[in-house]
Design an enzyme around this catalytic site. Structure first.
Site: not given
Ligand code: AMP
Length: 308
Positions: A207, A238
């Site tokens: 992240g 993605d």
């Protein structure tokens, strides 16, 4: 120009973040991967399924960005996959509020004939049996098969997931999922265990803390670009995968050294994705914006220390 086959969800998403809330908007793993890979010189096709409720304008949006949509089946009397998520205040973690598989439940993927010899296959988030179905349709072994997945499939289809993990060269997975898959807290040990399951390259996404690339005893780390505005992290993983796959497909070089650059491209593109809700930022993205951010990435990470 290399061919790239993408499989993944094309979806309706409803997202809630500390900054706002959306009703059903365009989402899905294949959507984000395709929009991200569209920033490279690649011939790409998406394989997925939607229902009769899916607007033509969303399909046109993908087509306009040179994503071949022949492999996106439309089930006229079916409903499109729906996902809903709510982010916590740190924006790094989220709760899934709903996952409605709908047309995904009986989906048999069909790779368009012209793409069955693609050099790169990007197996985006979807049922592992569908991912395997795509690999089985390739008429020659792809130069590189990349797999992305998530905890949802670990929970309900772990055996099938292991079958697909065994057959791919690269896996991209987030830190929490790597820990769930291996039962190891250390990401270095987790990556080693995942190597043993099959993939020669393991990318662990962290992240806002960047991404790690492992290959045998080699390791590479790219931070995430610190941003002023993070609006909605949906699709960042993605988008990273799409940038990674798109860059490798456009250069045709799948060496570890080049994969480092692919990680940087993936991180750069993901940094745009999170700036607006859903796909909004990726749809408006321009080449010179990407280049400016790549330069910022270089400045952020470059240093020159004289070692005695
Ligand atoms: P990311 O934020 O990169 O994990 O991706 C979010 C996207 O994944 C959303 O657009 C969802 O539509 C899609 N998604 C969520 N859950 C699943 C699932 N179980 N399988 C496939 N795609 C999913």
């Amino acid at each position: 120009m290399s061919k790239l086959v993408i499989v993944g969800t094309v979806a309706f998403d409803a997202i809630e973040t500390p900054f706002g809330k959306t009703d059903k908007i365009l989402g899905g793993a294949a959507t984000y991967i395709g929009l991200s890979a569209a920033n490279f010189n690649v011939d790409q096709a998406a394989v997925s399924v939607v229902g009769g409720d899916f607007p033509q304008e969303y399909l046109d949006l993908l087509k306009d960005r040179n994503v071949n949509i022949e492999g996106i089946e439309i089930v006229k009397d079916g409903k499109t996959f729906f996902w809903s998520g709510k982010y916590h205040n740190d924006m790094n973690s989220r709760d899934t509020l709903a996952t409605e598989l709908n047309v995904l439940e009986h989906f048999n993927p069909v790779v368009p004939q012209n793409y069955r010899d693609a050099e790169i296959v990007m197996l985006g988030n979807l049922h592992p049996l569908v991912q395997l179905g795509v690999l089985d349709q390739m008429t020659k072994k792809p130069k590189l098969a990349i797999l992305d997945t998530m905890n949802f499939w670990m929970d309900i289809a772990l055996d099938d997931l292991h079958k697909v993990i065994k057959r791919v060269d690269v896996i991209t997975i987030n830190d929490e999922e790597a820990r769930q898959l291996t039962g190891e807290y250390s990401l270095v040990v987790a990556a080693r265990k995942i190597h043993e399951m099959g993939p020669k390259y393991v990318v662990i996404k962290k992240g806002e803390h960047g991404a790690l690339l492992f290959h045998n005893d080699h390791m590479f780390y790219a931070p995430a670009l610190p941003l002023e505005e993070v609006f909605d992290p949906t699709g960042a993983g993605d988008t990273f995968a799409g940038g990674f796959a798109g860059y490798l497909a456009s250069t045709g070089d799948i060496s570890f050294e080049n994969m480092k650059n692919a990680v940087i491209y993936g991180s750069t593109l993901a940094s745009f994705c999170v700036e607006k809700f859903g796909t909004e930022r990726m749809v408006s993205l321009k080449e010179d914006e990407v280049n400016i951010r790549l330069q910022a990435f270089k400045n952020l990470t470059q240093f020159d220390i004289d070692l005695k």
